[in-house]
Design a protein around this motif. Sequence first.
Motif, PDB file in Angstrom:
ATOM      1  N   ALA A  92       0.844  -0.981  -0.064  1.00 28.38           N
ATOM      2  CA  ALA A  92       0.336   0.320  -0.258  1.00 28.38           C
ATOM      3  C   ALA A  92       0.667   1.207  -0.247  1.00 28.38           C
ATOM      4  O   ALA A  92       0.353   2.124  -0.960  1.00 28.38           O
ATOM      5  CB  ALA A  92      -0.518  -0.067   1.450  1.00 28.38           C
ATOM      6  N   GLN A  93       2.631   1.029   0.809  1.00 25.77           N
ATOM      7  CA  GLN A  93       2.606   2.146   0.603  1.00 25.77           C
ATOM      8  C   GLN A  93       3.109   2.891  -0.557  1.00 25.77           C
ATOM      9  O   GLN A  93       3.332   4.028  -0.864  1.00 25.77           O
ATOM     10  CB  GLN A  93       4.781   2.038   1.154  1.00 25.77           C
ATOM     11  CG  GLN A  93       4.023   1.456   2.680  1.00 25.77           C
ATOM     12  CD  GLN A  93       3.128   2.271   3.300  1.00 25.77           C
ATOM     13  OE1 GLN A  93       4.108   3.416   3.495  1.00 25.77           O
ATOM     14  NE2 GLN A  93       2.405   1.926   4.142  1.00 25.77           N
ATOM     15  N   THR A  94       3.317   1.863  -2.033  1.00 19.53           N
ATOM     16  CA  THR A  94       3.417   2.532  -3.397  1.00 19.53           C
ATOM     17  C   THR A  94       2.360   1.842  -4.257  1.00 19.53           C
ATOM     18  O   THR A  94       2.644   2.490  -6.003  1.00 19.53           O
ATOM     19  CB  THR A  94       5.051   1.873  -3.597  1.00 19.53           C
ATOM     20  OG1 THR A  94       4.764   0.105  -3.629  1.00 19.53           O
ATOM     21  CG2 THR A  94       5.968   2.402  -3.009  1.00 19.53           C
ATOM     22  N   LEU A  95       1.597   2.101  -3.740  1.00 19.75           N
ATOM     23  CA  LEU A  95       0.037   1.446  -4.160  1.00 19.75           C
ATOM     24  C   LEU A  95       0.350   0.388  -5.469  1.00 19.75           C
ATOM     25  O   LEU A  95       0.018   0.626  -6.606  1.00 19.75           O
ATOM     26  CB  LEU A  95      -0.477   2.781  -5.415  1.00 19.75           C
ATOM     27  CG  LEU A  95      -1.060   3.635  -4.093  1.00 19.75           C
ATOM     28  CD1 LEU A  95      -1.217   4.868  -4.638  1.00 19.75           C
ATOM     29  CD2 LEU A  95      -1.906   3.608  -3.029  1.00 19.75           C
ATOM     30  N   THR A  96       0.938  -0.706  -5.036  1.00 16.87           N
ATOM     31  CA  THR A  96       1.234  -1.344  -5.534  1.00 16.87           C
ATOM     32  C   THR A  96       0.434  -2.387  -6.038  1.00 16.87           C
ATOM     33  O   THR A  96       0.101  -3.089  -4.747  1.00 16.87           O
ATOM     34  CB  THR A  96       2.572  -2.395  -5.048  1.00 16.87           C
ATOM     35  OG1 THR A  96       3.938  -2.059  -5.060  1.00 16.87           O
ATOM     36  CG2 THR A  96       3.082  -4.015  -6.381  1.00 16.87           C
ATOM     37  N   PRO A  97      -0.276  -3.041  -6.761  1.00 19.92           N
ATOM     38  CA  PRO A  97      -1.388  -3.919  -7.085  1.00 19.92           C
ATOM     39  C   PRO A  97      -1.191  -5.162  -6.384  1.00 19.92           C
ATOM     40  O   PRO A  97       0.103  -6.089  -6.377  1.00 19.92           O
ATOM     41  CB  PRO A  97      -2.223  -4.136  -8.037  1.00 19.92           C
ATOM     42  CG  PRO A  97      -0.589  -3.397  -8.973  1.00 19.92           C
ATOM     43  CD  PRO A  97      -0.233  -2.054  -7.794  1.00 19.92           C
ATOM     44  N   VAL A  98      -2.058  -5.933  -5.080  1.00 22.81           N
ATOM     45  CA  VAL A  98      -1.903  -7.350  -4.832  1.00 22.81           C
ATOM     46  C   VAL A  98      -2.580  -8.559  -5.515  1.00 22.81           C
ATOM     47  O   VAL A  98      -3.734  -7.593  -4.965  1.00 22.81           O
ATOM     48  CB  VAL A  98      -1.272  -7.606  -3.256  1.00 22.81           C
ATOM     49  CG1 VAL A  98      -0.432  -8.403  -2.539  1.00 22.81           C
ATOM     50  CG2 VAL A  98      -1.088  -5.681  -2.812  1.00 22.81           C
ATOM     51  N   LEU A  99      -2.781  -9.445  -4.728  1.00 24.87           N
ATOM     52  CA  LEU A  99      -3.348 -10.621  -5.381  1.00 24.87           C
ATOM     53  C   LEU A  99      -2.770 -11.889  -4.572  1.00 24.87           C
ATOM     54  O   LEU A  99      -1.973 -12.155  -3.714  1.00 24.87           O
ATOM     55  CB  LEU A  99      -2.940 -11.385  -7.050  1.00 24.87           C
ATOM     56  CG  LEU A  99      -3.396 -13.152  -6.686  1.00 24.87           C
ATOM     57  CD1 LEU A  99      -4.704 -12.864  -6.714  1.00 24.87           C
ATOM     58  CD2 LEU A  99      -2.734 -14.198  -8.329  1.00 24.87           C
ATOM     59  N   LEU A 100      -3.917 -11.649  -3.656  1.00 21.44           N
ATOM     60  CA  LEU A 100      -3.730 -11.855  -2.483  1.00 21.44           C
ATOM     61  C   LEU A 100      -4.524 -13.574  -2.379  1.00 21.44           C
ATOM     62  O   LEU A 100      -5.877 -13.508  -2.338  1.00 21.44           O
ATOM     63  CB  LEU A 100      -4.526 -11.204  -0.716  1.00 21.44           C
ATOM     64  CG  LEU A 100      -3.636 -10.202  -0.582  1.00 21.44           C
ATOM     65  CD1 LEU A 100      -4.393  -9.358   0.429  1.00 21.44           C
ATOM     66  CD2 LEU A 100      -2.045 -10.679  -0.200  1.00 21.44           C
ATOM     67  N   GLU A 101      -3.434 -14.766  -2.077  1.00 20.34           N
ATOM     68  CA  GLU A 101      -4.979 -16.113  -1.880  1.00 20.34           C
ATOM     69  C   GLU A 101      -4.119 -16.817  -0.533  1.00 20.34           C
ATOM     70  O   GLU A 101      -3.118 -17.345  -0.213  1.00 20.34           O
ATOM     71  CB  GLU A 101      -3.371 -16.801  -3.506  1.00 20.34           C
ATOM     72  CG  GLU A 101      -3.904 -17.063  -4.677  1.00 20.34           C
ATOM     73  CD  GLU A 101      -5.208 -17.289  -5.099  1.00 20.34           C
ATOM     74  OE1 GLU A 101      -6.007 -17.379  -4.290  1.00 20.34           O
ATOM     75  OE2 GLU A 101      -5.558 -16.873  -6.036  1.00 20.34           O
ATOM     76  N   LEU A 102      -5.024 -16.758  -0.109  1.00 25.69           N
ATOM     77  CA  LEU A 102      -4.879 -17.157   1.503  1.00 25.69           C
ATOM     78  C   LEU A 102      -4.763 -17.949   2.282  1.00 25.69           C
ATOM     79  O   LEU A 102      -5.798 -18.636   1.477  1.00 25.69           O
ATOM     80  CB  LEU A 102      -4.591 -15.750   2.369  1.00 25.69           C
ATOM     81  CG  LEU A 102      -4.636 -14.236   1.768  1.00 25.69           C
ATOM     82  CD1 LEU A 102      -4.950 -13.105   2.701  1.00 25.69           C
ATOM     83  CD2 LEU A 102      -3.183 -14.423   1.740  1.00 25.69           C
ATOM     84  N   GLY A 103      -5.359 -18.300   3.012  1.00 28.25           N
ATOM     85  CA  GLY A 103      -5.957 -19.161   3.866  1.00 28.25           C
ATOM     86  C   GLY A 103      -7.437 -19.110   3.804  1.00 28.25           C
ATOM     87  O   GLY A 103      -8.459 -19.108   3.170  1.00 28.25           O
ATOM     88  N   GLY A 104      -8.042 -20.088   4.335  1.00 23.37           N
ATOM     89  CA  GLY A 104      -9.026 -21.111   3.974  1.00 23.37           C
ATOM     90  C   GLY A 104      -9.283 -22.117   5.439  1.00 23.37           C
ATOM     91  O   GLY A 104      -9.277 -22.393   5.728  1.00 23.37           O
ATOM     92  N   LYS A 105     -11.273 -21.811   5.225  1.00 21.13           N
ATOM     93  CA  LYS A 105     -11.410 -22.906   6.270  1.00 21.13           C
ATOM     94  C   LYS A 105     -12.995 -23.906   5.248  1.00 21.13           C
ATOM     95  O   LYS A 105     -13.796 -23.872   6.019  1.00 21.13           O
ATOM     96  CB  LYS A 105     -11.384 -22.103   7.546  1.00 21.13           C
ATOM     97  CG  LYS A 105     -12.761 -23.300   8.081  1.00 21.13           C
ATOM     98  CD  LYS A 105     -11.740 -23.646   9.411  1.00 21.13           C
ATOM     99  CE  LYS A 105     -11.998 -25.092  10.023  1.00 21.13           C
ATOM    100  NZ  LYS A 105     -10.533 -26.017  10.643  1.00 21.13           N
ATOM    101  N   ASP A 106     -12.567 -24.712   4.527  1.00 20.61           N
ATOM    102  CA  ASP A 106     -13.334 -24.880   3.627  1.00 20.61           C
ATOM    103  C   ASP A 106     -14.558 -25.825   3.756  1.00 20.61           C
ATOM    104  O   ASP A 106     -13.646 -27.096   4.981  1.00 20.61           O
ATOM    105  CB  ASP A 106     -12.759 -25.571   2.410  1.00 20.61           C
ATOM    106  CG  ASP A 106     -12.379 -24.677   1.500  1.00 20.61           C
ATOM    107  OD1 ASP A 106     -12.246 -23.253   2.030  1.00 20.61           O
ATOM    108  OD2 ASP A 106     -11.665 -25.025   0.335  1.00 20.61           O
ATOM    109  N   GLY A 107     -15.647 -25.474   3.808  1.00 19.04           N
ATOM    110  CA  GLY A 107     -16.806 -26.256   4.044  1.00 19.04           C
ATOM    111  C   GLY A 107     -17.196 -27.420   3.617  1.00 19.04           C
ATOM    112  O   GLY A 107     -17.757 -26.685   2.071  1.00 19.04           O
TER     113      GLY A 107
END
Length: 511
Positions: free
Chosen positions: A241-256
């Motif tokens: 966010a400091q440089t407004l660099t775009p991000v793709l975030l693939e994080l955790g899950g708790k799949d049901g």
Amino acid sequence: MTNNSSTITRDGVIGYDAGEIVTIDPATGAEFARYPVAGKEEAAAAVAAAREVSGSWWDLGFEGRAERLRAWQRELAVSGEQGVALIHAENGKPLEEARVEVLGILEHLQYALDNAERVLGRREVPDSLTVPNQRAWVEYQPYGVVGVIGPWNFPLLTPGAILVEAVAAGNAAILKPSQITPGIGEWIVATWRRAVPDFPDVLQCLNGFGATGGALIEAGLDKLAFTGSVATGKAVAAQCAQTLTPVLLELGGKDGVIVAEDADLGDAARHIVWGSMQNTGHGCISLEVAYVVESVHDEFVEKISELARQVRVGSDENAEIGPVPLPTQIPIIREHIQDALRRGATATVGGPDAVGDRYVSPTVLVGVSPDALAATEETFGPTLAVIKVADTDEAIARINSGRYGLGSAVFSRDRGEAIARRLRVGMTSINDALVFSINPAVPFGGRGDSGYGRKQGEEGLREFAYPHSFTAKTGPAQFSATTFGRPAGAMAGALAGVRDRILAAGGTNAG
Ligand code: NAD
């Protein structure tokens, strides 16, 4: 990489201040290899080299890039067994499971080869009645330099699919692999360099701990794709966010997973035992909680418990699941099991004793309280929490109230689609488990604490390019909204024309 056969403590593998990564064989704890850690200087040099080459890589055009991607695909196909052996050695998963990762990369490359130009190529769009005599089109242009920070659980397939999309879209990419699996990162880049000697710096690898990931971002990326835990994802997004660099975030899950009253219970149990235990449960899309309608609950528990007892754990060739490569995950798995039992659950298979020093055997927890850790937080182990629900509405509400929103599954003979559509998650498989991760045409990603953005499919290719819109004048301007000196009343006429068009389309307003 240097080889050394001495044994070290498992904790020696992780730490943010170590100058060297020491990997171990997770099956035995013996040292496997050492890798130098890249710092700020190396990160800056890698980004500079990537930036230098990114323009000419884009200038090759789709066919020029496709020719090189085909060469890379051939190289990966030919040397795939080397990658399989490395995945097995660093991550500990059985060889057959490691082969799934190589197969997956080859399929992702095929999708990119078949679709990159169609998805990212020039696209004509309609002109506007308000501004006639203008041709309009969109082109998808690469960001430039994409950083890819990856996890250890699918060390080739997870970052590899993203690398494929990033370079197919015309970017240069730099991979920062997990410190648990640095050798895979080096290997994938080595295959690129062998196959594409005229553009070696389009794909680079920087090894290190979290600080190396931070240095890579600091060096000035045009886009970052991060796959890992929620906590690190938030830290990485804040830095970007400091440089407004775009991000793709693939994080955790708790799949049901929902087992409806009309499910084929034998089939459901077979898919769910695999979906929750495969890869030792180390999957962001592992099925961790089964919401089972009460009329079929006991029969389902019986069936899945029987299957879970048969899962073969170990490191020999018959093993179906291997060791836990991340030492710090073991106490988390143990705590989730103990917490569920303290809150009234029973273990029909496994339990606290299933959690060893390196290996964790399957555990099926029944009667799990919906607020137990095993029902709310990512366990990342071969465990399944079973929760009895009155009906599928309750199951849907429970899944939708969770903080994550990655994958899910529904088992129902007649109502699968109707149930699936109401789940607020990124992916759902109906009457099967995890299959959306295997089809490269299917967009993959989450919502909520599971992150944002998509890899795979058309959305995955577009994730690594931004739309550049063009208009070109093709004839005399009739009038323009921005031209000074236009005839008096021109815009009043235009507004009336648009109003008449809208009214001619019919319909009435309420009230
Ligand atoms: P992690 O967050 O510990 O590490 C991920 C990566 O981030 C590693 O390469 C690590 O070195 C790096 N890193 C750590 N701190 C950093 C910092 N401050 N700045 C920059 N980089 C930093 O996660 P992990 O344990 O390696 O991976 C497991 C997690 O990944 C699980 O939560 C799992 O659900 C998730 N995961 C998600 C997907 C998905 O597609 N959604 C796929 C696989 C794994």
